[in-house]
Design a protein around this motif. Sequence first.
Motif, short mmCIF file in Angstrom:
data_model
loop_
_atom_site.label_atom_id
_atom_site.label_comp_id
_atom_site.label_asym_id
_atom_site.label_seq_id
_atom_site.Cartn_x
_atom_site.Cartn_y
_atom_site.Cartn_z
N LYS A 98 0.97 -1.28 -0.17
CA LYS A 98 0.02 0.06 -0.09
C LYS A 98 1.13 1.22 -0.10
O LYS A 98 0.55 2.18 -0.46
CB LYS A 98 -1.15 0.37 1.76
N THR A 99 1.86 0.74 0.56
CA THR A 99 3.17 1.73 0.77
C THR A 99 3.57 2.24 -0.38
O THR A 99 4.30 1.41 -1.15
CB THR A 99 4.06 2.02 1.77
N PRO A 100 3.70 3.75 -1.27
CA PRO A 100 3.91 3.60 -2.62
C PRO A 100 5.63 3.93 -2.33
O PRO A 100 6.11 4.09 -1.63
CB PRO A 100 3.00 5.03 -3.06
N LEU A 101 6.51 3.18 -3.59
CA LEU A 101 7.94 3.52 -3.25
C LEU A 101 8.49 4.93 -3.71
O LEU A 101 7.59 6.22 -4.17
CB LEU A 101 8.64 2.76 -5.15
N PRO A 102 9.05 5.59 -3.30
CA PRO A 102 9.45 6.83 -3.16
C PRO A 102 9.98 7.18 -5.24
O PRO A 102 10.37 6.26 -5.68
CB PRO A 102 11.31 6.82 -2.63
N LYS A 103 10.43 8.37 -5.93
CA LYS A 103 9.79 8.62 -6.92
C LYS A 103 11.26 8.68 -7.41
O LYS A 103 11.93 9.30 -6.53
CB LYS A 103 9.39 10.09 -7.12
N SER A 104 11.82 7.78 -8.10
CA SER A 104 13.36 8.10 -8.77
C SER A 104 13.76 9.33 -10.14
O SER A 104 12.92 10.30 -9.83
CB SER A 104 13.23 7.08 -9.68
N LEU A 112 18.12 6.48 -9.29
CA LEU A 112 17.70 6.54 -8.17
C LEU A 112 17.51 7.29 -6.87
O LEU A 112 16.51 8.35 -7.76
CB LEU A 112 19.42 6.78 -7.26
N PRO A 113 16.73 6.47 -5.98
CA PRO A 113 15.09 7.23 -5.14
C PRO A 113 15.84 8.83 -5.06
O PRO A 113 16.60 9.02 -4.69
CB PRO A 113 15.33 6.71 -4.17
N PRO A 114 15.63 9.27 -4.15
CA PRO A 114 15.62 10.85 -3.55
C PRO A 114 17.59 10.94 -2.69
O PRO A 114 16.96 9.90 -1.43
CB PRO A 114 14.13 11.92 -3.29
N ASP A 115 18.46 11.98 -2.49
CA ASP A 115 18.97 11.55 -1.54
C ASP A 115 19.10 11.29 -0.52
O ASP A 115 19.22 10.67 0.24
CB ASP A 115 20.14 12.85 -2.38
N GLN A 116 17.11 11.86 0.54
CA GLN A 116 16.79 11.92 1.88
C GLN A 116 16.48 10.09 1.93
O GLN A 116 16.77 9.79 3.26
CB GLN A 116 15.66 12.97 1.83
N ASP A 117 16.61 9.56 1.08
CA ASP A 117 15.75 8.55 0.69
C ASP A 117 16.76 7.20 0.65
O ASP A 117 16.92 5.76 0.73
CB ASP A 117 14.80 7.64 0.26
#
Length: 183
Positions: A98-104, A112-117
Amino acid sequence: MGDRGEEDMPRDAKIVKELLKSMNVDEYEPRVIHQLLEFWYRYVVDVLTDSQVYSEHAGKSAIDSDDVKLAIQSKVNFSFSQPPPREVLLELAKSRNKTPLPKSIAGAGIPLPPDQDTLIGPNYQLAIPNKLNIQQPGLEETEEIDEEAAAAAADPSTSQDHRRDLPPQGGGTPQRVSFSLGA
């Protein structure tokens, strides 16, 4: 497997070989029998040792079948874990998905996902010196007062990012990383 030397084989090794044959395992390394025997012996020793402990705890002078059954049940419960039921895994997967993946980040190479992730960000800060040392003709060296550093010195509650040029409390000298920009 060849039957060569089967007469010389110990009784326990013959039993392991027959067990493998009963499970339709026809091809295996000869060392598999030794590994299974080692596992078998170690398991039996552990069960009998636990049985002896349970017997002594109950105040008995000898091990009986109840002690052995208790030791086996203890081994099964704590040593060999069973996977959770399929329904539990499906419910867990459903709630997790249910939790979406972080935007790449779109760009060349592997997205890659955002730096904070991520855990690949830099774990250091560069201290930018107040003095610019440029060795080009026509440019003079100038020293400017950093207003943020002066404000940070006046307000101790500011973040470390703003206090990077100040010496740490305790009187030590800060470590700085510097490099020249000109070649």
